[in-house]
Design a protein around this motif. Sequence first.
Motif, short mmCIF file in Angstrom:
data_model
loop_
_atom_site.label_atom_id
_atom_site.label_comp_id
_atom_site.label_asym_id
_atom_site.label_seq_id
_atom_site.Cartn_x
_atom_site.Cartn_y
_atom_site.Cartn_z
N LEU A 133 -10.66 7.41 -8.05
CA LEU A 133 -9.30 7.41 -8.59
C LEU A 133 -8.65 8.78 -8.45
CD1 LEU A 133 -9.83 5.15 -11.73
CD2 LEU A 133 -8.42 4.66 -9.73
N ALA A 157 -6.38 0.89 -9.94
CA ALA A 157 -6.75 1.37 -8.61
C ALA A 157 -5.98 0.60 -7.54
CB ALA A 157 -8.26 1.21 -8.40
N ASP A 187 0.32 11.77 1.42
CA ASP A 187 1.18 10.80 2.09
C ASP A 187 2.66 11.16 1.95
OD1 ASP A 187 -0.66 7.72 1.72
OD2 ASP A 187 -0.56 9.19 3.31
N ASP A 212 -24.18 4.60 -4.20
CA ASP A 212 -24.38 3.94 -5.47
C ASP A 212 -25.65 3.10 -5.55
OD1 ASP A 212 -21.05 3.31 -6.76
OD2 ASP A 212 -22.49 4.92 -7.09
N LEU A 229 -18.71 -0.48 -7.20
CA LEU A 229 -18.96 0.94 -7.45
C LEU A 229 -19.42 1.18 -8.88
CD1 LEU A 229 -15.91 2.63 -5.71
CD2 LEU A 229 -18.25 2.56 -4.90
N LEU A 242 -4.90 11.83 -2.12
CA LEU A 242 -4.50 11.18 -0.87
C LEU A 242 -3.02 10.85 -0.90
CD1 LEU A 242 -7.08 8.55 0.40
CD2 LEU A 242 -6.03 10.41 1.64
N LEU A 298 -15.08 4.42 1.15
CA LEU A 298 -15.64 3.46 0.21
C LEU A 298 -17.04 3.02 0.61
CD1 LEU A 298 -12.86 0.96 -0.88
CD2 LEU A 298 -14.43 2.26 -2.31
N ALA A 299 -17.19 2.74 1.86
CA ALA A 299 -18.50 2.29 2.35
C ALA A 299 -19.55 3.35 2.04
CB ALA A 299 -18.43 2.00 3.84
N SER A 307 -3.90 6.37 5.43
CA SER A 307 -4.71 6.83 4.31
C SER A 307 -5.63 5.73 3.83
CB SER A 307 -3.82 7.30 3.16
OG SER A 307 -3.12 8.46 3.52
N LEU A 308 -5.10 4.52 3.85
CA LEU A 308 -5.91 3.38 3.42
C LEU A 308 -7.13 3.25 4.32
CD1 LEU A 308 -6.40 1.04 1.61
CD2 LEU A 308 -4.83 -0.33 2.95
N ASN A 309 -6.90 3.47 5.60
CA ASN A 309 -8.01 3.43 6.54
C ASN A 309 -9.10 4.40 6.16
OD1 ASN A 309 -8.13 1.60 8.60
ND2 ASN A 309 -6.43 2.53 9.72
N LYS A 310 -8.69 5.62 5.91
CA LYS A 310 -9.66 6.65 5.55
C LYS A 310 -10.41 6.24 4.29
CE LYS A 310 -6.80 10.41 7.36
NZ LYS A 310 -5.75 11.31 6.87
N LEU A 311 -9.64 5.72 3.35
CA LEU A 311 -10.25 5.34 2.08
C LEU A 311 -11.29 4.25 2.27
CD1 LEU A 311 -10.20 5.55 -1.04
CD2 LEU A 311 -8.79 3.51 -0.95
N LEU A 312 -10.95 3.27 3.08
CA LEU A 312 -11.87 2.16 3.29
C LEU A 312 -13.20 2.66 3.85
CD1 LEU A 312 -9.42 -0.53 4.67
CD2 LEU A 312 -10.66 -0.57 2.51
N LEU A 340 -3.64 1.95 -4.65
CA LEU A 340 -3.93 1.67 -3.23
C LEU A 340 -2.68 1.21 -2.51
CD1 LEU A 340 -7.39 -0.12 -3.51
CD2 LEU A 340 -6.93 2.10 -2.50
N LEU A 375 -9.60 -1.48 -12.26
CA LEU A 375 -9.45 -1.90 -10.88
C LEU A 375 -7.99 -2.24 -10.58
CD1 LEU A 375 -12.62 -4.06 -10.20
CD2 LEU A 375 -12.14 -1.69 -9.65
N LEU A 396 -19.39 5.74 -0.28
CA LEU A 396 -19.57 5.82 -1.73
C LEU A 396 -20.54 4.75 -2.22
CD1 LEU A 396 -16.30 6.48 -3.74
CD2 LEU A 396 -18.50 7.61 -3.92
N ARG A 397 -20.30 3.56 -1.75
CA ARG A 397 -21.11 2.44 -2.20
C ARG A 397 -22.57 2.60 -1.78
NH1 ARG A 397 -22.27 -2.94 -1.31
NH2 ARG A 397 -21.12 -3.26 0.61
N GLU A 439 -14.72 -4.06 -2.97
CA GLU A 439 -15.65 -2.95 -2.84
C GLU A 439 -15.66 -2.10 -4.11
OE1 GLU A 439 -17.30 -4.34 -0.09
OE2 GLU A 439 -17.93 -2.26 -0.29
N LEU A 440 -14.48 -1.94 -4.66
CA LEU A 440 -14.37 -1.12 -5.88
C LEU A 440 -15.21 -1.70 -7.00
CD1 LEU A 440 -10.54 -0.31 -5.88
CD2 LEU A 440 -12.42 1.26 -5.46
N LEU A 448 -17.53 -3.13 5.81
CA LEU A 448 -17.35 -3.05 4.36
C LEU A 448 -18.40 -3.87 3.64
CD1 LEU A 448 -13.50 -3.06 4.07
CD2 LEU A 448 -15.07 -1.22 3.51
N LEU A 496 -7.80 9.32 -4.90
CA LEU A 496 -6.61 8.53 -4.55
C LEU A 496 -5.33 9.33 -4.80
CD1 LEU A 496 -7.16 4.86 -5.76
CD2 LEU A 496 -6.51 5.69 -3.50
N ARG A 544 -6.19 -6.23 3.09
CA ARG A 544 -7.06 -5.07 3.17
C ARG A 544 -7.32 -4.50 1.78
NH1 ARG A 544 -7.23 -2.01 7.59
NH2 ARG A 544 -6.42 -0.19 6.57
N LEU A 545 -6.35 -4.66 0.93
CA LEU A 545 -6.53 -4.18 -0.43
C LEU A 545 -7.49 -5.08 -1.20
CD1 LEU A 545 -2.94 -3.07 -1.45
CD2 LEU A 545 -4.86 -1.72 -0.62
#
Lengths: 117, 117
Positions: free
Chosen positions: B102, A86, B112, A112, B93, B108, A105-106, A97-102, A90, A83, A108-109, B89-90, B20, B105, B82-83
């Motif tokens: 990863l 990761a 960037d 899971d 997972l 992404l 994430l939702a 990009s962080l926005n897209k990732l967030l 991040l 983590l 993905l989870r 969230e990570l 989230l 990432l 935000r991180l």
Amino acid sequence: MEDQDHRKAIAARLKEARRLSGLSQGQVAQQMNLHRPSVSEIEAGNRRVSAEELSHFAKIYDVSVAYLVGDAPDTLAVNDPRLQLAARELQKLSPDSLNKLLKALAALRAGDDEGAN
Amino acid sequence: MEDQDHRKAIAARLKEARRLSGLSQGQVAQQMNLHRPSVSEIEAGNRRVSAEELSHFAKIYDVSVAYLVGDAPDTLAVNDPRLQLAARELQKLSPDSLNKLLKALAALRAGDDEGAN
DNA sequence: ACCGATATGTAAGATTATCTTACATCCACA
DNA sequence: TGTGGATGTAAGATAATCTTACATATCGGT
């Protein structure tokens, strides 16, 4: 209401913080674009404090909002090395990009735990 | 009003944090003794959030009030709130999903470095 | 694409909180 | 004692919020 106690506690800390800052209700009211009676009622716990106002109070009194609402300052312990890796990645991302990732994430989870939670 | 921007920003973070956390407005409303439309309006930035409510939101979403009001995070290894959210969230997972992430990432980040900035 | 279910946005009158002004009280100090 | 600053509080005017209802997405399955 039930969080009346919480409100009273916040009110008390606001009052104490103001006193320690050496400001009068009038001076504070002026800085916050409020009328003095409003400050009085807030400190009496009879009026709610909005989030914006809370933030402004914190700045004027030089205390943290966390203190004002009675929270202990919180620290996030990330002890899994993966983590941490990761997290470092991040930090290198653009906000966009962080926005897209967030958002990703939702999704993905959700995949899971499949319905749990 | 002048802190309209601040309010909107708080609203946006509340909305993002709720998403989230995987909760619906209805679930949140129930936990907070609010009606769902109130949550909707709050997240739209049309309603103020009281200090007590803010604190309650923070607890439900597992974020700090400081983050919600947009204050600089208090001394964290990862300094972007935000991180922190993402990191939490990570942790939820599965290892497999984390692996995929990863890799995603890296992709992404490559994106960037090219056009943007 | 259609459908049903769930989530979210929004309108409008009823309700409640807040504002604004004014006056009252308290306290320190000369 | 009395004066000034600070604070508490009342009351009608004003503004925000609630509550209910309906409208619009959004998603998953068929």
